[in-house]
Design a protein around this motif. Structure first.
Motif, short mmCIF file in Angstrom:
data_model
loop_
_atom_site.label_atom_id
_atom_site.label_comp_id
_atom_site.label_asym_id
_atom_site.label_seq_id
_atom_site.Cartn_x
_atom_site.Cartn_y
_atom_site.Cartn_z
N THR A 176 0.88 -1.05 -0.01
CA THR A 176 0.07 0.10 0.01
C THR A 176 0.79 1.36 0.06
N PRO A 177 0.80 2.30 -1.04
CA PRO A 177 1.51 3.29 -1.04
C PRO A 177 1.18 4.22 0.24
N LYS A 178 2.13 5.01 0.94
CA LYS A 178 2.04 5.77 1.98
C LYS A 178 2.91 6.92 1.98
N THR A 179 2.92 8.04 2.39
CA THR A 179 3.78 9.27 2.51
C THR A 179 3.76 9.16 3.82
N VAL A 180 5.14 9.59 4.59
CA VAL A 180 5.29 9.85 6.04
C VAL A 180 6.41 11.18 5.91
N LEU A 181 5.83 11.98 6.93
CA LEU A 181 6.88 13.09 6.95
C LEU A 181 8.39 12.53 7.92
N THR A 182 9.22 12.94 7.40
CA THR A 182 10.67 12.77 8.35
C THR A 182 11.28 13.93 8.36
N GLU A 183 12.33 14.16 8.97
CA GLU A 183 13.18 15.35 9.15
C GLU A 183 13.78 15.66 7.85
N ASP A 184 13.80 14.72 6.99
CA ASP A 184 14.30 15.14 5.59
C ASP A 184 13.55 15.51 4.53
N GLY A 185 12.13 15.58 5.16
CA GLY A 185 10.93 15.75 4.18
C GLY A 185 10.10 14.44 3.89
N PRO A 186 9.02 14.73 3.13
CA PRO A 186 7.94 13.56 2.75
C PRO A 186 8.85 12.33 1.93
N VAL A 187 8.40 11.16 2.58
CA VAL A 187 9.15 10.10 1.90
C VAL A 187 7.71 9.04 1.46
N SER A 188 7.78 8.87 0.01
CA SER A 188 6.66 7.93 -0.23
C SER A 188 7.26 6.29 -0.37
N LEU A 189 6.51 5.69 0.45
CA LEU A 189 7.01 4.15 0.96
C LEU A 189 5.89 3.37 0.19
N ALA A 190 6.45 2.22 0.07
CA ALA A 190 5.51 1.02 -0.37
C ALA A 190 5.21 0.04 0.91
N ILE A 191 4.28 0.29 1.83
CA ILE A 191 4.09 -0.56 2.80
C ILE A 191 3.58 -2.04 2.35
N PRO A 192 4.36 -3.12 2.79
CA PRO A 192 3.79 -4.23 2.60
C PRO A 192 2.64 -4.71 3.46
N ARG A 193 1.80 -5.67 2.84
CA ARG A 193 0.78 -5.97 3.60
C ARG A 193 0.47 -7.70 3.57
N ASP A 194 -0.23 -8.03 4.31
CA ASP A 194 -0.44 -9.70 4.31
C ASP A 194 -2.01 -9.90 4.11
N ARG A 195 -2.38 -10.99 3.57
CA ARG A 195 -3.48 -11.44 3.37
C ARG A 195 -4.81 -11.29 4.37
N ALA A 196 -4.45 -11.55 5.60
CA ALA A 196 -5.01 -11.56 6.76
C ALA A 196 -5.14 -10.10 7.32
N GLY A 197 -4.56 -9.31 7.06
CA GLY A 197 -4.65 -7.74 7.60
C GLY A 197 -4.15 -7.71 9.04
N SER A 198 -3.08 -8.60 9.64
CA SER A 198 -2.75 -8.69 10.68
C SER A 198 -1.41 -8.28 10.90
N PHE A 199 -0.85 -7.71 9.73
CA PHE A 199 0.51 -7.40 9.85
C PHE A 199 0.71 -5.67 10.41
N GLU A 200 1.31 -5.53 11.51
CA GLU A 200 1.41 -4.21 12.06
C GLU A 200 3.02 -3.90 12.31
N PRO A 201 3.47 -3.09 11.50
CA PRO A 201 4.87 -2.75 11.32
C PRO A 201 5.41 -1.89 12.44
N LEU A 202 6.58 -2.34 12.99
CA LEU A 202 6.99 -1.30 13.97
C LEU A 202 7.81 -0.63 13.62
N LEU A 203 8.37 -0.34 12.58
CA LEU A 203 9.24 1.00 11.94
C LEU A 203 8.22 2.18 11.61
N ILE A 204 7.12 1.74 11.07
CA ILE A 204 6.19 2.75 10.70
C ILE A 204 4.68 2.18 11.16
N PRO A 205 4.27 2.47 12.46
CA PRO A 205 2.88 1.68 12.78
C PRO A 205 1.97 2.28 12.00
#
Length: 418
Positions: free
Chosen positions: A78-107
């Motif tokens: 899933t595409p997602k843009t997060v604000l960092t101290e260096d500006g906005p960064v567009s990321l591709a956040i991986p997902r799982d079929r069950a929808g239970s994956f909760e990333p620690l790096l970017i909650p």
């Protein structure tokens, strides 16, 4: 001797191969291009970490055979843009079929990295308004931020404030300073001066700690009784020496909740109250004339100094001064029963005045606050900055006074090693 906390060090990162650096260096000719390369590298590293987190979640890596009994699997990104101290960064956040994956790096639902939020809160703690923070952030980072984003970041502190206010306290505090400062707040369309009461305690380890903040329109005995009752309900069983101002009914409120305490009215309050009646050109001379009273070596010497002040010229010029000391004398007397090390400790606990001075510098930039929560949020952030150095320093006055406190208040508290 106070211990010094070692600074947190970043994890060691192995150097990149020279060919990679050479390639990147060849592609950049300006600082803007260098920053763009850094953001791209950050994007790739973050996405690799996220993919690694997802591999750990179902228990197998890409290309490996799915374990028996494991029905969950990768399901794109899933595409997602997060604000960092260096500006906005567009990321591709991986997902799982069950929808239970909760990333620690970017909650999930997070749109900003912690360092961005920390910067905003740091600016808020220094008294900057939302618009000022927005302008500063946009100058500091290549990112557009709205006032709503800034308010959201700072409002998240309210949960931390509530946890801080509700935390358990120590059973015994050798010294507690109870005082208040005035803050302008809007109430039903009218700006009023409300009292923000601060309880500053010295723990059995010698470290200073702000116990809490309470906001009320008036700073009366009933209000302080409520504050002291809250202290008792939250685990405080005893305070040896509470330092207070000369407010009527304050001692009764303390003794109702903590009957064993030995109340001491801060001498600094008496001096400041006395000097309010003195013209500016006479203040230095009157302050010098009052000094022998509260710096006397004994109660008898203090009484003689008070008599000398009555017989002197300033008592006739400013007749309102001496009654201030006479009314408070009952609670000034205990000062002369303490040995000099404890008296020096009680003098240094006027550090609450230093705290108030620093808070006033921050408050005056705001004019007034729309709500109690807005005031608590700013004051909490400011206090967190002010008290950071307290955790590393034990005053010399405490170490000198400690043996006397243990002797005079035998059995009422146990010192805690630093």
């Amino acid at each position: 001797m106070a211990r010094t906390r070692k600074p947190d060090l970043p994890p060691t990162v192995p150097p990149m191969d020279d060919p990679v650096i050479d390639q990147l260096a060849g592609e950049a000719t300006t600082m803007a291009e260098v920053e763009a390369i850094v953001r791209q590298m950050k994007k790739q590293v973050m996405e690799r970490i996220l993919r690694g987190e997802l591999s750990h979640h179902p228990g197998y890596n890409p290309g490996e055979e799915q374990p028996a009994g494991q029905s969950n699997h990768r399901n794109g990104a899933t595409p997602k843009t997060v604000l960092t101290e260096d500006g906005p960064v567009s990321l591709a956040i991986p997902r799982d079929r069950a929808g239970s994956f909760e990333p620690l790096l970017i909650p999930n639902h997070a749109r900003r990295l912690p360092r961005f939020d920390d910067t905003v809160r740091s600016l808020d703690a220094r008294g900057m308004t939302v618009r000022e923070i927005q302008g500063h952030v946009e100058e500091l980072y290549p990112v557009e931020s709205s006032p709503d984003v800034i308010s959201t970041v700072t409002d998240e502190v309210l949960g931390v404030v509530r946890e801080w206010q509700d935390r358990p306290w120590d059973a015994v505090y050798p010294v507690v300073v109870l005082d208040a400062l005035r803050v302008k707040m809007r109430d039903e369309g009218v700006v009023r001066n409300n009292a923000v009461s601060v309880a500053l305690g010295i723990r059995s380890s010698g470290q200073k700690e702000v116990l809490g903040l309470w906001i009320e329109q008036t700073e009366g005995a009933a209000f302080w009784h409520r504050v002291l009752t809250e202290l008792s309900n939250r685990g405080v069983q005893d305070m040896l020496i509470p330092l207070i101002d000369g407010r009527t009914g304050f001692p009764d409120a303390i003794h109702t909740v903590f009957p064993q305490t030995q109340i001491h009215q801060g001498v600094g309050h008496r001096v400041r109250q006395s000097l309010t009646y003195v013209s500016w050109q006479d203040r230095q001379a009157v302050a010098a004339a009052l000094r022998p009273i509260y710096r006397a070596a004994s109660l008898m010497a203090a009484a003689e100094a008070r008599t000398a002040f009555r017989a002197g010229p300033w008592s006739e010029t400013y007749p309102n001064i001496l009654p201030i000391w006479q009314r408070a004398w009952e609670y000034v007397v205990p000062l002369f029963q303490f040995p000099l090390p404890i008296r020096r400790l009680l003098s240094t606990t006027n550090a609450v005045e230093s705290v108030h001075m620093q808070l006033r510098k921050i408050i005056k930039t705001r004019g007034h606050f729309p709500t109690d929560e807005a005031a608590l949020k700013l004051l909490f952030l400011a206090l967190r900055n002010i008290s950071a150095k307290w955790q590393r320093n034990i005053s010399r006055e405490w170490m000198t006074a400690l043996p006397h406190l243990l002797l005079l208040f035998d059995g009422r508290f146990t010192p805690v090693p630093e």
